[in-house]
Design a protein around this motif. Structure first.
Motif, PDB file in Angstrom:
ATOM      1  N   HIS A  50       1.181  -1.407   0.169  1.00 58.07           N
ATOM      2  CA  HIS A  50       0.047  -0.342   0.193  1.00 58.07           C
ATOM      3  C   HIS A  50       0.826   1.378  -0.285  1.00 58.07           C
ATOM      4  O   HIS A  50       2.347   1.040   1.295  1.00 58.07           O
ATOM      5  CB  HIS A  50      -1.442   0.020   1.230  1.00 58.07           C
ATOM      6  CG  HIS A  50      -1.798   1.612   1.209  1.00 58.07           C
ATOM      7  ND1 HIS A  50      -2.553   2.058   0.700  1.00 58.07           N
ATOM      8  CD2 HIS A  50      -1.353   1.851   2.851  1.00 58.07           C
ATOM      9  CE1 HIS A  50      -3.237   2.782   0.941  1.00 58.07           C
ATOM     10  NE2 HIS A  50      -2.796   3.021   2.219  1.00 58.07           N
ATOM     11  N   GLY A  51       0.435   1.928  -0.910  1.00 61.03           N
ATOM     12  CA  GLY A  51       1.308   3.183  -1.310  1.00 61.03           C
ATOM     13  C   GLY A  51       2.937   3.043  -1.192  1.00 61.03           C
ATOM     14  O   GLY A  51       2.911   2.372  -2.216  1.00 61.03           O
ATOM     15  N   ARG A  52       3.670   3.545  -0.589  1.00 64.03           N
ATOM     16  CA  ARG A  52       5.206   3.894  -1.069  1.00 64.03           C
ATOM     17  C   ARG A  52       6.183   2.144  -0.436  1.00 64.03           C
ATOM     18  O   ARG A  52       6.588   1.832  -0.469  1.00 64.03           O
ATOM     19  CB  ARG A  52       6.386   4.442  -0.269  1.00 64.03           C
ATOM     20  CG  ARG A  52       6.005   4.420   1.476  1.00 64.03           C
ATOM     21  CD  ARG A  52       6.416   5.732   2.135  1.00 64.03           C
ATOM     22  NE  ARG A  52       6.963   5.869   3.361  1.00 64.03           N
ATOM     23  CZ  ARG A  52       7.599   5.405   4.169  1.00 64.03           C
ATOM     24  NH1 ARG A  52       8.066   4.881   3.940  1.00 64.03           N
ATOM     25  NH2 ARG A  52       7.028   5.660   5.074  1.00 64.03           N
ATOM     26  N   HIS A  53       4.544   1.204   0.458  1.00 64.71           N
ATOM     27  CA  HIS A  53       5.445  -0.077   1.222  1.00 64.71           C
ATOM     28  C   HIS A  53       4.689  -1.740   0.418  1.00 64.71           C
ATOM     29  O   HIS A  53       3.563  -1.473  -0.273  1.00 64.71           O
ATOM     30  CB  HIS A  53       4.941  -0.330   2.370  1.00 64.71           C
ATOM     31  CG  HIS A  53       5.206   0.715   3.000  1.00 64.71           C
ATOM     32  ND1 HIS A  53       6.481   1.223   3.942  1.00 64.71           N
ATOM     33  CD2 HIS A  53       4.261   1.768   3.856  1.00 64.71           C
ATOM     34  CE1 HIS A  53       6.411   2.329   4.601  1.00 64.71           C
ATOM     35  NE2 HIS A  53       5.629   1.955   4.675  1.00 64.71           N
ATOM     36  N   LYS A  54       5.143  -1.548  -1.309  1.00 66.20           N
ATOM     37  CA  LYS A  54       5.198  -2.328  -2.200  1.00 66.20           C
ATOM     38  C   LYS A  54       6.049  -3.151  -2.045  1.00 66.20           C
ATOM     39  O   LYS A  54       7.862  -3.366  -2.329  1.00 66.20           O
ATOM     40  CB  LYS A  54       4.863  -1.658  -3.401  1.00 66.20           C
ATOM     41  CG  LYS A  54       3.470  -0.238  -2.967  1.00 66.20           C
ATOM     42  CD  LYS A  54       3.028   0.389  -5.217  1.00 66.20           C
ATOM     43  CE  LYS A  54       1.846   0.984  -4.753  1.00 66.20           C
ATOM     44  NZ  LYS A  54       1.336   1.606  -6.208  1.00 66.20           N
ATOM     45  N   CYS A  55       6.151  -4.829  -2.411  1.00 64.31           N
ATOM     46  CA  CYS A  55       6.380  -5.774  -2.278  1.00 64.31           C
ATOM     47  C   CYS A  55       6.248  -6.252  -3.660  1.00 64.31           C
ATOM     48  O   CYS A  55       4.807  -6.891  -4.136  1.00 64.31           O
ATOM     49  CB  CYS A  55       6.159  -6.445  -1.581  1.00 64.31           C
ATOM     50  SG  CYS A  55       6.466  -5.860   0.674  1.00 64.31           S
TER      51      CYS A  55
ATOM     52  N   LEU B  13       8.838 -13.818   3.190  1.00 61.94           N
ATOM     53  CA  LEU B  13       9.553 -13.154   4.595  1.00 61.94           C
ATOM     54  C   LEU B  13      10.640 -12.788   4.547  1.00 61.94           C
ATOM     55  O   LEU B  13      11.219 -11.954   4.347  1.00 61.94           O
ATOM     56  CB  LEU B  13       9.418 -14.103   5.921  1.00 61.94           C
ATOM     57  CG  LEU B  13       7.989 -13.861   6.278  1.00 61.94           C
ATOM     58  CD1 LEU B  13       7.680 -15.094   7.272  1.00 61.94           C
ATOM     59  CD2 LEU B  13       7.172 -13.020   6.446  1.00 61.94           C
ATOM     60  N   ARG B  14      11.309 -13.096   3.590  1.00 65.49           N
ATOM     61  CA  ARG B  14      13.422 -13.136   3.346  1.00 65.49           C
ATOM     62  C   ARG B  14      12.819 -11.424   2.242  1.00 65.49           C
ATOM     63  O   ARG B  14      13.416 -10.860   2.378  1.00 65.49           O
ATOM     64  CB  ARG B  14      13.759 -14.181   2.477  1.00 65.49           C
ATOM     65  CG  ARG B  14      13.992 -15.161   3.068  1.00 65.49           C
ATOM     66  CD  ARG B  14      15.318 -15.979   2.370  1.00 65.49           C
ATOM     67  NE  ARG B  14      14.331 -16.878   1.652  1.00 65.49           N
ATOM     68  CZ  ARG B  14      13.578 -17.951   2.257  1.00 65.49           C
ATOM     69  NH1 ARG B  14      13.890 -18.787   3.235  1.00 65.49           N
ATOM     70  NH2 ARG B  14      13.569 -18.779   0.761  1.00 65.49           N
ATOM     71  N   THR B  15      11.973 -11.632   1.236  1.00 67.92           N
ATOM     72  CA  THR B  15      12.189 -10.725   0.354  1.00 67.92           C
ATOM     73  C   THR B  15      11.171  -9.568   1.770  1.00 67.92           C
ATOM     74  O   THR B  15      11.821  -8.027   1.299  1.00 67.92           O
ATOM     75  CB  THR B  15      11.135 -10.624  -0.652  1.00 67.92           C
ATOM     76  OG1 THR B  15      10.973 -12.073  -1.096  1.00 67.92           O
ATOM     77  CG2 THR B  15      10.316  -9.417  -1.092  1.00 67.92           C
ATOM     78  N   ASN B  16      10.443  -9.050   2.598  1.00 62.80           N
ATOM     79  CA  ASN B  16      10.215  -8.462   3.633  1.00 62.80           C
ATOM     80  C   ASN B  16      10.786  -7.667   4.147  1.00 62.80           C
ATOM     81  O   ASN B  16      11.414  -6.576   4.485  1.00 62.80           O
ATOM     82  CB  ASN B  16       8.546  -8.605   3.794  1.00 62.80           C
ATOM     83  CG  ASN B  16       6.971  -9.256   3.167  1.00 62.80           C
ATOM     84  OD1 ASN B  16       7.389  -9.406   1.549  1.00 62.80           O
ATOM     85  ND2 ASN B  16       6.543  -9.405   3.750  1.00 62.80           N
ATOM     86  N   TYR B  17      12.229  -8.859   4.503  1.00 60.80           N
ATOM     87  CA  TYR B  17      12.975  -8.479   6.318  1.00 60.80           C
ATOM     88  C   TYR B  17      14.131  -8.614   5.955  1.00 60.80           C
ATOM     89  O   TYR B  17      14.314  -8.365   6.714  1.00 60.80           O
ATOM     90  CB  TYR B  17      11.874  -8.665   7.557  1.00 60.80           C
ATOM     91  CG  TYR B  17       9.677  -8.393   7.472  1.00 60.80           C
ATOM     92  CD1 TYR B  17       9.768  -7.517   7.499  1.00 60.80           C
ATOM     93  CD2 TYR B  17       9.275  -9.699   7.438  1.00 60.80           C
ATOM     94  CE1 TYR B  17       8.658  -6.945   7.793  1.00 60.80           C
ATOM     95  CE2 TYR B  17       7.966  -9.463   7.066  1.00 60.80           C
ATOM     96  CZ  TYR B  17       7.591  -8.107   6.859  1.00 60.80           C
ATOM     97  OH  TYR B  17       6.129  -7.318   7.823  1.00 60.80           O
TER      98      TYR B  17
END
Length: 331
Positions: free
Chosen positions: A262-267, A299-303
């Motif tokens: 959402h917004g600038r937080h995109k994966c 989760l690796r992609t996110n964090y």
């Protein structure tokens, strides 16, 4: 995902340990793993916490989990009926019949799988209410034949310790397409579920007076306090009551990848890591939720590779850290 208080990091580390011990203990030939496992057990004993390996056990076998046949979504395409997930959703909490309520944020009392006590001398645990919201959401989505999966902080907590991160105030749910979100909005029964939509920058769900058979009304805000909370909602997402964020997925790269956020937080994630979703038991087998088939890759992609460990106090941020600083092939 929002944060109650930063003091929760000690308990967070302890809850992470439950899953980490299972990881480390699986390889008895690695001395470093044995040392780490022993350290985590000593750490939990020092805090007065008992390691319980049952928290990471899935039972019964996956093939025995209830089936949720998927609905034909052709009627719900945006080209046919528009963006109902925006046009037909109330834009305020008041229109959605949301309630604000007191709930217990004490992690020492609430970071467990105990039943939710709606009628006790103290307000029910916030994380227990959030758990109930996710359980009801899952049951309704199954009955409607709509797909979803847990992501971001919700997936993080479930993979770390088989329960939600104890200081989380919201649940993170992915709806994979506009037609699926349209169907969710048009078919959802707020009266039966006690969960209602609103749109405040994105689709969200709150609890209503019908939630838990009215069990939260004992702890609902007074009208004056409710009005004040409504006025402050846009500036303060952590007012102390749980809600669900419904993120809308979008296919990109010629349908080879799914963009989430959402917004600038995109994966970005490969479809093979996201679909088909898998139905799994959580909270030591209490209820089911949908997972992506490769949750650890998300989760690796996110964090990053350190997702199993909670961040340090100074680096602690929403969603467990800066979202998606890594690519979908992060190993």
């Amino acid at each position: 995902m929002k944060i109650f208080t930063l003091i929760a990091i000690i308990t967070a580390g302890a809850s992470v340990g439950m899953l980490l011990v299972a990881f480390f203990s699986s390889n008895n030939n690695n001395n470093d793993d044995d040392d780490a496992s022993s350290f985590l057990r000593r750490h939990r004993r020092r805090l007065g916490l008992i390691y319980d390996p049952r928290t990471t056990v899935i039972k019964p076998p996956l093939e025995q989990l209830p089936k949720c046949p998927l609905r034909d979504l052709s009627f719900f395409k945006s080209e046919r009926i528009g963006k109902q997930h925006f046009d037909a959703v109330p834009k305020t909490l008041e229109e959605s019949n949301c309630i604000f309520f007191d709930c217990n944020q004490d992690i020492n009392e609430c970071d467990n799988g105990d039943p939710t006590n709606y009628d006790g001398q103290k307000p029910p645990c916030c994380t227990h209410v959030l758990r109930d919201m996710n359980r009801i959401f899952d049951e309704e989505m199954c009955s409607l034949g709509l797909d979803y999966f847990a992501a971001f902080g919700s997936l993080l907590g479930l993979r770390r310790a088989d329960r939600f991160i104890p200081w989380s105030i919201d649940g993170d749910i992915i709806i994979h397409s506009g037609e699926a979100m349209n169907a969710l909005v048009m078919l959802w029964d707020s009266k039966r579920t006690g969960l209602s939509h609103h749109y405040s920058g994105m689709n969200r769900m709150c609890v209503t007076p019908d939630f838990a058979g009215g069990g939260l009304m004992k702890w609902a805000y007074s009208e004056d306090r409710y009005r004040k909370a409504i006025d402050e909602w846009d500036r303060n997402w952590d007012l102390g009551f749980p809600y669900l964020d419904l993120y809308l997925g979008r296919p990109v790269a010629h349908g080879k990848m799914l963009e989430l956020g959402h917004g600038r937080h995109k994966c970005l994630h490969y479809y093979k890591d996201v679909f088909p979703t898998q139905r799994k038991l959580v909270y030591n087998g209490e209820f089911t939720m949908n997972f992506p088939p490769n949750p650890d890759q998300l989760l690796r992609t996110n964090y990053g590779n350190g997702w199993r460990f909670p961040p340090s106090e100074k680096d602690k941020k929403e969603h467990g850290g800066r979202m998606c600083p890594y690519g979908p092939a992060q190993k």
